[in-house]
Enzyme design. Structure first.
Site, PDB file in Angstrom:
ATOM      1  CG  HIS A   1       2.580  -2.776   6.773  1.00 20.16           C
ATOM      2  ND1 HIS A   1       3.404  -3.747   6.244  1.00 20.16           N
ATOM      3  CD2 HIS A   1       1.531  -2.659   5.909  1.00 20.16           C
ATOM      4  CE1 HIS A   1       2.879  -4.200   5.112  1.00 20.16           C
ATOM      5  NE2 HIS A   1       1.743  -3.556   4.891  1.00 20.16           N
TER       6      HIS A   1
ATOM      7  CG  HIS B   1      -2.023  -0.981   1.210  1.00 11.11           C
ATOM      8  ND1 HIS B   1      -1.795  -2.349   1.266  1.00 11.11           N
ATOM      9  CD2 HIS B   1      -3.374  -0.819   1.141  1.00 11.11           C
ATOM     10  CE1 HIS B   1      -2.962  -2.980   1.234  1.00 11.11           C
ATOM     11  NE2 HIS B   1      -3.924  -2.078   1.153  1.00 11.11           N
TER      12      HIS B   1
END
Length: 249
Positions: free
Chosen positions: A210, A166
């Protein structure tokens, strides 16, 4: 020729450096995120929308919107086509390398630490030894302890953590389209694009997908790709020239 190509990308490089510093800021001041906390509906929806906009499906919508904007901004149609071919090559390189890096590093996602802390798995790395059905069942065990906004994302992305796909997409868009916007003095568009990119990065931390190092590594990777994209730009020019030649023939 090479120095000219690099100088024409100086705005993109600057935006990537600022993006990197923005993530450092998030890491220092906004990193204390409790993945087990309750989540207001508006917060969950907003963060999920941000992460969706750079995800496997949503990135198409975001990319289409940005491409349409540049169609109106770039005056020359031939120049616009060159830039879009160049963008396509950068995206291909970026996502192919992302897949390879994930397999090389095999870094567990942060949410697997929550699973381990709740004794659902022995340790985070064990999650990746489970079958697809077992992974689903383990995450489902967190129902009632983790908001559905986070749990749904965990179910949707059960691969490794480093780097962040992303963030790679957001960084590429920021560098490429931000460079075009600034060259054409579209400052509000640049600000909006930068805000979206940092929002995407924050959403990945907030959802437990993340760690900061995943995001920072992704930006550094895109910066390196952006530097070597001079050669990709030459390749895109050759592709365009062949296409035009074939059309004339």
């Amino acid at each position: 020729m090479v120095s000219h190509s690099l100088s024409s990308k100086q705005y993109g490089v600057t935006l990537l450096v600022l993006f990197f510093l923005g993530i450092v800021f998030l890491s220092v001041f906004v990193s204390d995120i409790n993945l087990l906390s309750s989540v207001p509906r508006i917060t969950g929806f907003s963060v999920t929308a941000l992460t969706f906009s750079a995800g496997p499906i949503g990135f198409v919508v975001s990319l289409t919107f940005l491409v349409m904007l540049t169609w109106k901004i770039v005056p020359s149609r031939a120049e616009w086509v060159k830039k879009m071919i160049h963008l396509g090559l950068i995206l291909v390189v970026g996502f192919l390398c992302k897949t390879g890096f994930k397999q090389m590093t095999q870094s567990p996602r942060p949410y697997t630490e929550i699973l381990a802390q709740n004794l659902l798995i022995p340790q985070p790395s064990h999650f990746y030894n489970l079958s697809a059905l077992q992974k689903q069942q383990v995450i489902d065990e967190m129902e009632g302890m983790v908001s559905r906004w986070r749990r749904d994302q965990w179910q949707g992305e059960r691969d490794y953590s480093f780097p962040s796909g992303h963030t790679i997409f957001a960084a590429i868009c920021l560098a490429f389209f931000g460079n075009i916007f600034l060259q054409n003095r579209r400052y509000l568009l640049t600000l909006a694009l930068s805000t979206w990119a940092i929002g995407v990065a924050y959403s990945r931390l907030w959802l437990g997908m993340h760690r900061p190092i995943d995001l920072l590594g992704s930006v550094v990777f895109v910066l390196l790709v952006y530097f070597v994209s001079v050669k990709l730009e030459k390749l895109s020019n050759k592709i365009l020239a062949r296409c035009l030649k074939a059309k004339v023939a």
